[in-house]
Enzyme design. Structure first.
Site, PDB file in Angstrom:
ATOM      1  N   ARG A   1      51.299 -23.647  24.431  1.00  0.00           N
ATOM      2  CA  ARG A   1      51.477 -22.287  23.894  1.00  0.00           C
ATOM      3  C   ARG A   1      50.122 -21.584  23.885  1.00  0.00           C
ATOM      4  O   ARG A   1      49.119 -22.172  24.252  1.00  0.00           O
ATOM      5  CB  ARG A   1      52.057 -22.361  22.471  1.00  0.00           C
ATOM      6  CG  ARG A   1      53.545 -22.689  22.483  1.00  0.00           C
ATOM      7  CD  ARG A   1      54.139 -22.585  21.079  1.00  0.00           C
ATOM      8  NE  ARG A   1      53.798 -21.340  20.427  1.00  0.00           N
ATOM      9  CZ  ARG A   1      53.195 -21.248  19.227  1.00  0.00           C
ATOM     10  NH1 ARG A   1      52.866 -22.325  18.565  1.00  0.00           N
ATOM     11  NH2 ARG A   1      52.917 -20.075  18.689  1.00  0.00           N
TER      12      ARG A   1
ATOM     13  N   GLU B   1      27.962 -27.272  21.180  1.00  0.00           N
ATOM     14  CA  GLU B   1      29.279 -26.836  20.706  1.00  0.00           C
ATOM     15  C   GLU B   1      29.931 -25.987  21.791  1.00  0.00           C
ATOM     16  O   GLU B   1      29.271 -25.116  22.363  1.00  0.00           O
ATOM     17  CB  GLU B   1      29.045 -25.986  19.447  1.00  0.00           C
ATOM     18  CG  GLU B   1      30.202 -25.181  18.962  1.00  0.00           C
ATOM     19  CD  GLU B   1      29.773 -24.101  17.953  1.00  0.00           C
ATOM     20  OE1 GLU B   1      28.593 -23.668  17.951  1.00  0.00           O
ATOM     21  OE2 GLU B   1      30.643 -23.685  17.180  1.00  0.00           O
TER      22      GLU B   1
ATOM     23  N   HIS C   1      33.530 -23.691  22.782  1.00  0.00           N
ATOM     24  CA  HIS C   1      34.846 -23.120  22.450  1.00  0.00           C
ATOM     25  C   HIS C   1      35.402 -22.459  23.696  1.00  0.00           C
ATOM     26  O   HIS C   1      34.681 -21.706  24.374  1.00  0.00           O
ATOM     27  CB  HIS C   1      34.741 -22.102  21.312  1.00  0.00           C
ATOM     28  CG  HIS C   1      34.249 -22.733  20.059  1.00  0.00           C
ATOM     29  ND1 HIS C   1      35.034 -23.541  19.294  1.00  0.00           N
ATOM     30  CD2 HIS C   1      33.031 -22.734  19.505  1.00  0.00           C
ATOM     31  CE1 HIS C   1      34.316 -24.014  18.305  1.00  0.00           C
ATOM     32  NE2 HIS C   1      33.094 -23.541  18.405  1.00  0.00           N
TER      33      HIS C   1
ATOM     34  N   ARG D   1      37.637 -12.728  17.806  1.00  0.00           N
ATOM     35  CA  ARG D   1      38.999 -12.997  17.328  1.00  0.00           C
ATOM     36  C   ARG D   1      39.064 -12.688  15.832  1.00  0.00           C
ATOM     37  O   ARG D   1      38.393 -11.766  15.371  1.00  0.00           O
ATOM     38  CB  ARG D   1      39.374 -14.449  17.662  1.00  0.00           C
ATOM     39  CG  ARG D   1      39.381 -14.725  19.174  1.00  0.00           C
ATOM     40  CD  ARG D   1      39.768 -16.147  19.491  1.00  0.00           C
ATOM     41  NE  ARG D   1      41.126 -16.433  19.031  1.00  0.00           N
ATOM     42  CZ  ARG D   1      41.656 -17.660  19.005  1.00  0.00           C
ATOM     43  NH1 ARG D   1      40.939 -18.696  19.446  1.00  0.00           N
ATOM     44  NH2 ARG D   1      42.886 -17.847  18.577  1.00  0.00           N
TER      45      ARG D   1
ATOM     46  N   TYR E   1      44.063 -19.635  25.642  1.00  0.00           N
ATOM     47  CA  TYR E   1      43.425 -20.886  26.093  1.00  0.00           C
ATOM     48  C   TYR E   1      43.723 -21.243  27.551  1.00  0.00           C
ATOM     49  O   TYR E   1      43.255 -22.274  28.032  1.00  0.00           O
ATOM     50  CB  TYR E   1      43.849 -22.041  25.174  1.00  0.00           C
ATOM     51  CG  TYR E   1      43.550 -21.790  23.717  1.00  0.00           C
ATOM     52  CD1 TYR E   1      42.229 -21.637  23.283  1.00  0.00           C
ATOM     53  CD2 TYR E   1      44.569 -21.684  22.766  1.00  0.00           C
ATOM     54  CE1 TYR E   1      41.934 -21.395  21.952  1.00  0.00           C
ATOM     55  CE2 TYR E   1      44.286 -21.438  21.433  1.00  0.00           C
ATOM     56  CZ  TYR E   1      42.971 -21.293  21.040  1.00  0.00           C
ATOM     57  OH  TYR E   1      42.682 -21.052  19.724  1.00  0.00           O
TER      58      TYR E   1
ATOM     59  N   ALA F   1      39.618 -25.994  14.993  1.00  0.00           N
ATOM     60  CA  ALA F   1      39.672 -25.275  13.709  1.00  0.00           C
ATOM     61  C   ALA F   1      38.659 -25.811  12.694  1.00  0.00           C
ATOM     62  O   ALA F   1      38.211 -25.061  11.808  1.00  0.00           O
ATOM     63  CB  ALA F   1      41.081 -25.345  13.142  1.00  0.00           C
TER      64      ALA F   1
ATOM     65  N   PRO G   1      41.299 -30.848  16.575  1.00  0.00           N
ATOM     66  CA  PRO G   1      42.741 -30.698  16.386  1.00  0.00           C
ATOM     67  C   PRO G   1      43.408 -29.660  17.293  1.00  0.00           C
ATOM     68  O   PRO G   1      42.872 -28.576  17.509  1.00  0.00           O
ATOM     69  CB  PRO G   1      42.879 -30.292  14.918  1.00  0.00           C
ATOM     70  CG  PRO G   1      41.530 -29.847  14.492  1.00  0.00           C
ATOM     71  CD  PRO G   1      40.555 -30.589  15.344  1.00  0.00           C
ATOM     72  N   ASN G   2      44.552 -30.053  17.784  1.00  0.00           N
ATOM     73  CA  ASN G   2      45.462 -29.213  18.580  1.00  0.00           C
ATOM     74  C   ASN G   2      45.017 -28.998  20.028  1.00  0.00           C
ATOM     75  O   ASN G   2      45.758 -28.422  20.813  1.00  0.00           O
ATOM     76  CB  ASN G   2      45.724 -27.854  17.899  1.00  0.00           C
ATOM     77  CG  ASN G   2      46.417 -28.030  16.586  1.00  0.00           C
ATOM     78  OD1 ASN G   2      47.437 -28.728  16.510  1.00  0.00           O
ATOM     79  ND2 ASN G   2      45.882 -27.441  15.526  1.00  0.00           N
TER      80      ASN G   2
ATOM     81  N   ASN H   1      33.977 -29.781  20.743  1.00  0.00           N
ATOM     82  CA  ASN H   1      34.774 -28.615  20.362  1.00  0.00           C
ATOM     83  C   ASN H   1      35.559 -29.050  19.126  1.00  0.00           C
ATOM     84  O   ASN H   1      36.607 -29.679  19.249  1.00  0.00           O
ATOM     85  CB  ASN H   1      35.726 -28.203  21.487  1.00  0.00           C
ATOM     86  CG  ASN H   1      36.522 -26.965  21.109  1.00  0.00           C
ATOM     87  OD1 ASN H   1      36.539 -26.560  19.945  1.00  0.00           O
ATOM     88  ND2 ASN H   1      37.187 -26.360  22.086  1.00  0.00           N
TER      89      ASN H   1
HETATM   90  O1  CA2 Z   1      38.394 -21.583  21.454  1.00  0.00           O
HETATM   91  C1  CA2 Z   1      38.359 -22.753  21.099  1.00  0.00           C
HETATM   92  O2  CA2 Z   1      38.075 -23.685  21.860  1.00  0.00           O
HETATM   93  C2  CA2 Z   1      38.778 -23.125  19.674  1.00  0.00           C
HETATM   94  O3  CA2 Z   1      37.886 -24.153  19.225  1.00  0.00           O
HETATM   95  C3  CA2 Z   1      40.204 -23.638  19.771  1.00  0.00           C
HETATM   96  C4  CA2 Z   1      40.852 -23.955  18.429  1.00  0.00           C
HETATM   97  C5  CA2 Z   1      40.649 -22.801  17.445  1.00  0.00           C
HETATM   98  O4  CA2 Z   1      41.108 -23.180  16.155  1.00  0.00           O
HETATM   99  C6  CA2 Z   1      39.187 -22.355  17.339  1.00  0.00           C
HETATM  100  O5  CA2 Z   1      39.088 -21.255  16.468  1.00  0.00           O
HETATM  101  C7  CA2 Z   1      38.652 -21.962  18.702  1.00  0.00           C
HETATM  102  C8  CA2 Z   1      42.363 -24.216  18.627  1.00  0.00           C
HETATM  103  C9  CA2 Z   1      42.656 -25.427  19.513  1.00  0.00           C
HETATM  104  C10 CA2 Z   1      43.918 -25.334  20.326  1.00  0.00           C
HETATM  105  O6  CA2 Z   1      44.978 -24.680  19.646  1.00  0.00           O
HETATM  106  C11 CA2 Z   1      46.182 -24.491  20.301  1.00  0.00           C
HETATM  107  C12 CA2 Z   1      47.103 -23.717  19.626  1.00  0.00           C
HETATM  108  C13 CA2 Z   1      48.351 -23.470  20.187  1.00  0.00           C
HETATM  109  C14 CA2 Z   1      48.662 -24.018  21.421  1.00  0.00           C
HETATM  110  C15 CA2 Z   1      47.731 -24.797  22.088  1.00  0.00           C
HETATM  111  C16 CA2 Z   1      46.486 -25.048  21.524  1.00  0.00           C
END
Ligand code: CA2
Length: 148
Positions: free
Chosen positions: A17, A97, A99, A106, A22, A76, A9-10, A73
């Site tokens: 953002r 896996e 990230h 974090r 990222y 969340a 997700p996301n 990956n």
């Molecule tokens: O560091 C990573 O790759 C994560 O898997 C990314 C996830 C996060 O929940 C994990 O803890 C670590 C988040 C994916 C992307 O989230 C965004 C949030 C705002 C803007 C763009 C992407």
């Protein structure tokens, strides 16, 4: 050799953002980057992204008999999903896996990774490069296993 590259997700929102965490490249750039790594190394890759836990479970299950390994990956869901952990265990495919960020530097809640319990390797904090490391690790891992 065929790998499933699965993003949770996301991750489709990359580059929009949270660029400090990222980076500023978007999801399509990430896929292009991994595709180039796979092409250069003679690896067939199929790419998936979903914002839904059950759909991610379905995708992992579909890797059974259709892929030699998985790069995932779970975003969340890394920190919450026993269903994804169980799916990775069920298919019995070597799984790495990845990230983008360092989840151990974090918030406290990101320090737990359920899926890591079923993975042959975890890579975190190396940005997009982490996916390259995962693909190359799996290539070697699978080739070694084939020789046994
Ligand atoms: O560091 C990573 O790759 C994560 O898997 C990314 C996830 C996060 O929940 C994990 O803890 C670590 C988040 C994916 C992307 O989230 C965004 C949030 C705002 C803007 C763009 C992407």
């Amino acid at each position: 050799m065929k790998l499933f590259i699965i993003n949770g997700p996301n991750l489709n929102m990359l580059g929009i953002r949270e660029k400090g965490i990222y980076g500023n490249q978007d999801y399509d750039s990430l896929i292009g980057y991994i595709r180039d790594v796979c092409d250069d190394n003679n690896i067939e890759a199929e790419f998936f992204q979903s914002n839904h836990e059950g759909e991610l479970v379905d995708i992992i299950q579909s890797a059974y008999k259709n892929a030699d390994g998985i790069v995932i990956n779970p975003a969340a869901y890394t920190h919450t999903s026993i269903a994804i952990l169980d799916a990775v265990k069920a298919v019995m495919l070597p799984t790495v896996e990845v990230h983008i960020s360092n989840i151990y530097e974090r918030e406290e809640f990101r320090r737990v990774s359920y899926v890591s319990l079923a993975c042959v390797k975890s890579i975190y904090g190396h940005g997009f490069e982490g996916y390259k490391e995962a693909v190359l690790f799996l290539k070697e891992y699978i080739e070694k296993a084939e020789k046994r």
